[in-house]
Design an enzyme around this catalytic site. Structure first.
Site, PDB file in Angstrom:
ATOM      1  N   LYS A   1      -4.957  -3.684  -2.098  1.00  0.00           N
ATOM      2  CA  LYS A   1      -3.591  -3.815  -2.631  1.00  0.00           C
ATOM      3  C   LYS A   1      -3.635  -4.349  -4.063  1.00  0.00           C
ATOM      4  O   LYS A   1      -2.933  -3.862  -4.944  1.00  0.00           O
ATOM      5  CB  LYS A   1      -2.770  -4.751  -1.736  1.00  0.00           C
TER       6      LYS A   1
ATOM      7  N   GLU B   1       5.233 -13.173  -6.148  1.00  0.00           N
ATOM      8  CA  GLU B   1       6.166 -12.193  -6.709  1.00  0.00           C
ATOM      9  C   GLU B   1       7.595 -12.714  -6.598  1.00  0.00           C
ATOM     10  O   GLU B   1       7.886 -13.553  -5.736  1.00  0.00           O
ATOM     11  CB  GLU B   1       6.104 -10.869  -5.935  1.00  0.00           C
TER      12      GLU B   1
ATOM     13  N   HIS C   1       7.658  -3.989  10.559  1.00  0.00           N
ATOM     14  CA  HIS C   1       6.909  -3.111   9.654  1.00  0.00           C
ATOM     15  C   HIS C   1       6.478  -1.820  10.314  1.00  0.00           C
ATOM     16  O   HIS C   1       5.592  -1.124   9.814  1.00  0.00           O
ATOM     17  CB  HIS C   1       5.725  -3.870   9.052  1.00  0.00           C
TER      18      HIS C   1
ATOM     19  N   ARG D   1      -2.607   9.673   2.572  1.00  0.00           N
ATOM     20  CA  ARG D   1      -2.645  10.554   3.754  1.00  0.00           C
ATOM     21  C   ARG D   1      -1.289  11.229   3.883  1.00  0.00           C
ATOM     22  O   ARG D   1      -0.350  10.855   3.174  1.00  0.00           O
ATOM     23  CB  ARG D   1      -2.903   9.700   4.997  1.00  0.00           C
TER      24      ARG D   1
END
Ligand code: MV4
Length: 688
Positions: free
Chosen positions: A116, A200, A235, A292
């Protein structure tokens, strides 16, 4: 173009890829584990190779076995689908070493997006917008706190090694930073073995909007517009749609071009998805890039008219992109609902079982079902419990949403618990209809989705849903008895009357319905006023004093039309054994009819069965002596304790004698009729 490809996956995505390959005249090789030896994808493929035991780590995840299968069958390329080996750089390299085309991006792209923080660094250099924050190597608390103070609170601390929502911690004020930072590092170290943190700006109502990108090996790149995937639970995406509602052309173009820049920054080839957080003010920020084909790609196919698997095969075979950006347009609106074997009433625990009934909506240009299972298949514990993806399309969002609700009402699955009713309740909330959606949708609308008693549907339970369900049961019993009468050797016999007529007594039925584990006793009395007949329904139960409703109604197949206090409404009924689901405009209400146990379930040895459950009155005799009956066919109806009790045939057999008539008083435990079960071929077994 390839003449033969191997699909290194299972379930719905394997079937979906095989379909496109067949359309293109490409031979297909499936791979399977013990649990999948009779699976649909194996039957659809031209060839199939056994990999090993059911656990994925012994079959679908074993790269050497998959590559050996491709070499054994002469497949020139491998399509990995999603999950399993689809983003496994080592597998991608192994394919290349064996001169087998990996249908996906170059391995460098997979590796670049694997971390990430590395992904964010690449995007930053490419001027792709990132959420304001700090993700540097200096992990001194003071450094991260300075960044937090500078951008303002709330902020979000994220473990660099985390992902999918794991390792995130909100910090709402400067005073909380130090404690939050220490806790987040501890959690990250214990969860990932790596406590590197980034900080963040915390977006409090973001939407998850992702862009489908496609790049070929000739420097062409296009975006196939966006998908809104904000409706998630822990999620896991639940319902996705395309295009995203209230997306301006300007914003769509900005996000699309930003996604293309992201892909070009890593030399991308093939199908890719760039995920953004879209803030309420229209600003958007790179979240991650998936290398993907996504589960939700069908909604993009429905609005663009493109077959993305065909694009993958063509690009992997070296062709240029089938369309230019200017040739791509959005037509209509699509939703995808993921149908899972899980129990929403039990924290969405995965469910297993046999799909002994699997009836789907009829497929058309408006309804598409991507599935890897058939009626009779087992839903096993070894793999993701997805049963199917239900995809709908229409010319705008409102019409597409109506298609979704209708298709969910028509989806019938027995034998395993599913989330269909949860999906229906979610899709029919006002908030979803009004597109009042962000990533907190399910939490914010929990009560409306789960029909908690304190929301408005709770109050309608006694004035609408329970009376309709009860009336449906009475009307369907009358219809069923009429059908049986027509088939019997004496159709006009008074024994077939089920209007609960009693000598000098009101015609009344009574039953027990349970909703959310609370039982309600319901009495349905047939009455007449002037020339019109109607039903008076009285409900008693936990949380209510007696509640009476006057109504008229009729049933037509799965549709019940009821008029209550001058309001005529229709509901679709799904009735299976003792479970009745009432699909209405604002959700589905599921009831179970509680039948007293007459000991019918006792085994034949101790002759349980056709006795009076307690002192009561014979209400209806539905059969005649000598009549051939089938298992669970209603034989007589008794009333006891203001409840109606239907005595049913314990098996196929013949009613030899009936000991009582309508209106007779009967003591509990008394034999009601003589019955010869056809199971006991050798002798007449009198079942009490
Ligand atoms: C965020 C955020 C709010 N602000 N970052 C969740 C998992 C990972 N993909 C990133 N996630 C989020 N990052 C900032 N600065 C909210 C989420 C988030 C979320 C994002 C997309 C879809 C669903 C989500 C559910 C909860 C939180």
């Amino acid at each position: 173009m390839f003449s033969k490809i191997l699909i290194a996956n299972r379930g719905e995505i394997a079937c979906r890829i095989i379909k496109t390959a067949k359309k293109m005249g490409i031979l297909t090789v499936a791979v399977y584990s013990d649990a999948d030896k009779d699976a649909l994808h194996v039957h659809m493929a031209d060839e199939a190779v056994y990999l090993g035991a059911s656990p994925s780590r012994e079959s679908y995840l074993v790269a050497t076995k998959v590559i050996a299968a491709a070499k054994k069958t002469g497949a020139q390329a491998i399509h990995p689908g999603y999950g399993f080996l689809s983003e496994n750089a080592a597998f991608c390299r192994a394919c290349e070493q064996e001169n087998i085309t990996f249908i996906g991006p170059p391995v460098e792209a997979i590796e670049a997006m694997g971390s990430k923080s590395a992904a964010k660094n690449i995007m930053e250099k490419a001027n792709v917008p990132l959420v304001p924050g700090y993700h540097g190597d200096d992990q001194n608390e003071h450094t991260l706190k300075q960044a937090a103070d500078a951008m303002g609170y709330p902020v979000l601390l994220k473990a660099t090694a985390g992902g999918g929502g794991k390792g995130m911690r909100q910090v709402w004020s400067e005073q909380e930073f130090s404690e939050g930072f220490a806790a987040a590092k501890r959690e990250a170290m214990s969860s990932f073995g790596d406590d590197t943190m980034l900080v963040e700006k915390y977006l409090t109502q973001p939407r998850h909007v992702e862009i489908q990108v496609f790049c070929d090996n000739h420097q062409n790149a296009v975006y196939l517009f966006e998908r809104d995937c904000s409706v998630q639970r822990r999620h896991q995406k639940v319902i996705e749609e395309a295009p995203a509602f209230s997306m301006s052309e300007f914003l769509r173009t900005k996000m699309g071009e930003s996604a293309i820049k992201s892909a070009q920054a890593i030399g991308y080839q093939g199908a890719g998805t760039v995920e953004f957080l879209l803030d309420v003010d229209g600003s958007f920020y790179f979240m991650e890039m998936n290398t993907r084909l996504q589960v939700e790609h069908p909604v993009t196919e429905m609005i663009s008219g493109q077959d993305l698997v065909e694009w993958q095969l063509r690009v992997a075979a070296g062709e240029t992109l089938p369309k230019t950006q200017l040739e791509l347009t959005i037509n209509g609106h699509a939703f995808e609902a993921r149908i899972y074997a899980e129990d929403p009433s039990n924290d969405f625990l995965p469910a297993t079982g046999q799909l002994n009934l699997l009836k789907t909506p009829i497929e058309s240009k408006h309804v598409r079902i991507d599935t890897g299972v058939r009626q009779g298949d087992e839903v096993s514990v070894f793999y993701d419990p997805m049963i199917a993806k239900l995809i709908v399309w229409d010319e705008n969002r409102e019409k597409a949403l109506q298609r979704l609700a209708k298709a969910l009402r028509e989806y019938r699955i027995n034998g395993v618990t599913t989330n269909i009713e949860f999906l229906y309740n979610l899709a029919t909330t006002d908030a979803f209809k009004n597109a009042d959606i962000d990533t907190g949708f399910i939490e914010k609308n929990h009560n409306a989705i789960f029909h908690q008693a304190n929301d408005k549907q709770g109050n309608e339970l006694f004035t609408k849903q329970l009376p309709i369900a009860a009336l449906y049961l009475v009307l369907s019993l009358a219809n069923k008895t009429k059908e049986q009468a027509a088939l019997s050797n004496d159709p006009h016999s008074p024994w077939h009357i089920t209007n609960a007529w009693r000598l000098n007594e009101p015609h009344s039925h009574s039953l027990i319905l349970a909703y959310n584990d609370i039982e309600y006793a319901i009495i349905i009395e047939q009455k007449r006023q002037a020339s019109a007949s109607y039903y008076q329904i009285t409900i008693t139960g936990e949380g209510i004093s007696t509640h009476t409703v006057d109504c008229q109604g009729e049933i037509n197949g799965e549709k019940v039309t009821v008029t209550i206090d001058g309001h005529r409404s229709q509901s679709i009924i799904s009735h299976n054994n003792n479970n009745i689901s009432l699909y209405q405009e604002h959700g589905v209400f599921s009831f179970s009819q509680i039948l007293p146990d007459h000991g019918q379930n006792q085994d034949d040895d101790n002759h349980g069965g056709l006795t009076a459950p307690m002192n009561g009155t014979m209400v209806s005799v539905l059969v005649t002596p000598g009549e051939q009956v089938t298992k669970d066919q209603p034989l007589v109806i008794m009333e006891a304790m203001k409840m109606e009790h239907t005595i049913k045939a314990p098996s196929d057999g013949v009613v030899d004698e009936i000991y009582f008539s309508t209106g007779d008083m009967v003591d509990g435990g008394t034999e009601l009729l003589a019955f010869s079960s056809s199971l006991a071929q050798t002798e007449n077994t009198e079942v009490k």
